[in-house]
Design a protein around this motif. Sequence first.
Motif, PDB file in Angstrom:
ATOM      1  N   TRP A 151       0.836  -1.208   0.000  1.00  0.00           N
ATOM      2  CA  TRP A 151       0.000   0.000   0.000  1.00  0.00           C
ATOM      3  C   TRP A 151       0.870   1.258   0.000  1.00  0.00           C
ATOM      4  O   TRP A 151       2.077   1.204   0.197  1.00  0.00           O
ATOM      5  N   TRP A 182       0.935   3.966   2.009  1.00  0.00           N
ATOM      6  CA  TRP A 182       1.138   4.842   3.166  1.00  0.00           C
ATOM      7  C   TRP A 182       2.558   4.883   3.709  1.00  0.00           C
ATOM      8  O   TRP A 182       2.859   5.704   4.584  1.00  0.00           O
ATOM      9  N   ASN A 214       3.857  -5.690   3.844  1.00  0.00           N
ATOM     10  CA  ASN A 214       2.517  -5.538   4.372  1.00  0.00           C
ATOM     11  C   ASN A 214       1.536  -5.792   3.231  1.00  0.00           C
ATOM     12  O   ASN A 214       1.512  -5.057   2.233  1.00  0.00           O
ATOM     13  N   GLU A 215       0.791  -6.867   3.382  1.00  0.00           N
ATOM     14  CA  GLU A 215      -0.284  -7.226   2.463  1.00  0.00           C
ATOM     15  C   GLU A 215       0.128  -7.306   0.991  1.00  0.00           C
ATOM     16  O   GLU A 215      -0.554  -6.726   0.107  1.00  0.00           O
ATOM     17  N   TRP A 250     -10.751  -8.260   7.369  1.00  0.00           N
ATOM     18  CA  TRP A 250     -11.224  -6.873   7.324  1.00  0.00           C
ATOM     19  C   TRP A 250     -12.700  -6.786   6.949  1.00  0.00           C
ATOM     20  O   TRP A 250     -13.054  -6.347   5.844  1.00  0.00           O
ATOM     21  N   ASN A 267     -13.886  -3.307   5.694  1.00  0.00           N
ATOM     22  CA  ASN A 267     -13.295  -2.944   4.381  1.00  0.00           C
ATOM     23  C   ASN A 267     -13.887  -3.782   3.252  1.00  0.00           C
ATOM     24  O   ASN A 267     -13.970  -3.332   2.115  1.00  0.00           O
ATOM     25  N   GLU A 324      -3.747  -9.401  11.363  1.00  0.00           N
ATOM     26  CA  GLU A 324      -4.477  -8.115  11.306  1.00  0.00           C
ATOM     27  C   GLU A 324      -5.963  -8.413  11.365  1.00  0.00           C
ATOM     28  O   GLU A 324      -6.438  -9.312  10.656  1.00  0.00           O
ATOM     29  N   TRP A 371      -5.406  -4.970  14.977  1.00  0.00           N
ATOM     30  CA  TRP A 371      -5.037  -3.734  14.265  1.00  0.00           C
ATOM     31  C   TRP A 371      -5.906  -2.632  14.820  1.00  0.00           C
ATOM     32  O   TRP A 371      -7.105  -2.608  14.551  1.00  0.00           O
ATOM     33  N   PRO A 376      -2.671   4.166   9.876  1.00  0.00           N
ATOM     34  CA  PRO A 376      -1.638   4.865   9.112  1.00  0.00           C
ATOM     35  C   PRO A 376      -2.200   6.133   8.469  1.00  0.00           C
ATOM     36  O   PRO A 376      -3.410   6.367   8.483  1.00  0.00           O
ATOM     37  N   GLN A 425      -3.028   7.149   5.645  1.00  0.00           N
ATOM     38  CA  GLN A 425      -4.014   7.180   4.543  1.00  0.00           C
ATOM     39  C   GLN A 425      -5.440   7.040   5.055  1.00  0.00           C
ATOM     40  O   GLN A 425      -6.381   7.135   4.278  1.00  0.00           O
ATOM     41  N   GLU A 426      -5.573   6.813   6.362  1.00  0.00           N
ATOM     42  CA  GLU A 426      -6.920   6.581   6.906  1.00  0.00           C
ATOM     43  C   GLU A 426      -7.183   7.524   8.070  1.00  0.00           C
ATOM     44  O   GLU A 426      -6.249   7.982   8.736  1.00  0.00           O
ATOM     45  N   TYR A 446      -9.695   2.459  13.210  1.00  0.00           N
ATOM     46  CA  TYR A 446      -9.696   1.098  13.765  1.00  0.00           C
ATOM     47  C   TYR A 446      -8.848   0.943  15.033  1.00  0.00           C
ATOM     48  O   TYR A 446      -8.852  -0.111  15.649  1.00  0.00           O
TER      49      TYR A 446
END
Length: 440
Positions: free
Chosen positions: A140, A142, A219-220, A290, A293, A335, A381, A406, A408-409, A414
Amino acid sequence: MRILMRLLAAASLSLLAVVSQAAPGQSGFVTVKGKHFVLDGKPYYFAGANVWYGMYLGSPGVTGDRERLTRELDQLAAEGVLNLRVLAISEASTLKRAVTPAVIQSPGKVDETLWKGLDFLLDEMAKRDMKAVLYVSNFWQWSGGMSQYVAWFNGKPVLDPDVTGDWNSFMDNSAAFYREPEAQDTFRAVVRQLIGRKNSVNGRLYNADPTIMSWQLGNEPRPGSDANSRPHHEAFVKWIDDTAGFIKKLAPKQLVSTGNEGWMGTAGSKDLFVKAHATKNVDYLTYHMWAPNWGWFNPKDAAATYDSAWARMKDYLDWHIDEANKLGKPVVLEEFGINRDNGSFEAKATTINRDKFYQSIFQLLARRAAAGDAIAGSNFWAWGGAGRTTNADFMWKAGDSFVGDPPQEPQGLYCVFDTDATTIRIISAHARQMSTIRKN
Ligand code: IFL
């Protein structure tokens, strides 16, 4: 003869490099035996947290707040939360929502300030006998991430999803990272530098430090967008295998994991998830869950969506544990997150639904762990601690304090704040329960 002596000296030096350098009273390396983790001869089960910004708080630079960090490590340790998942490499980026500063300034140029923060964090974690999972890239935007590497080498402007809103193009562009040889060379060089690093606080070599449980590829990491990833599935599996193998050689005493989200992060392909984790270079499976999401749960319509969300979550949780059983490797739910009630970002908002979900998730994990299944633990998370935003739009700006969400949110989306007493009680009870399994 002189050559032989030199070879012997080199061999003993590299042996020295992986001899454990534990702090006094600290436990050893986490290892894998069949579908379980082992620590000092006993099964290792845990309830952990995500603290992506741990290195940033430990930094002697502008982002540092060591007093906050040590206080919150004390708090987490006192609650039995002894496993932290942390970002270890970030890339300087022009992306609108990327954190700043970053570890890598430009290809080949590392700013040590944040790594000194990681040194501090690891040393403080060692004192509390905590274990770290360090991820070394990000799918991602961020933290700069894979798309930033791609931008460095293909000369095209970064596709910024927070400007364009075009997530599919962004994801496909991020996934081009796996197939970009120059990006891979640069990435490997910085990973090698980190794994071979000597901790500036305690003198320990990173690859000889039992505080580090696992090196995580990213990450992911995903194969690409859900719309268009099929042609890249092979490249994705190959990148995981090759990179995990590369790290294993550099850190033979520590574990290697992918950081993948499970089949929701492999374009819906269960087969691809299994393939990505089947290689001997990956020691255990990871997955993330998630529900908000993925549209399974709507916090603004909790009454109507709670039960159906839980049904899907339960299936998702169980499926990955069943697959890990079949592969004969441990699995970590590293997560999961749920909004505060009504989707509020305010620390004072209640967390009734979050608490209910956490309870149910933890009960399922503990039950299956106690039954001998492959589930070893979880990292919620995320830990937000004492961080708070005062920005009207809840978005992070350079210089703001960090929370578990992070940049971007929205800050408060959360994360679990240090004032979330009911949630912390639930996490703590689960941590004790998991450590009891360890003693059996
Ligand atoms: O903040 C997100 C993070 O990038 C991640 N997974 C989901 C989080 C919440 O949306 O790794």
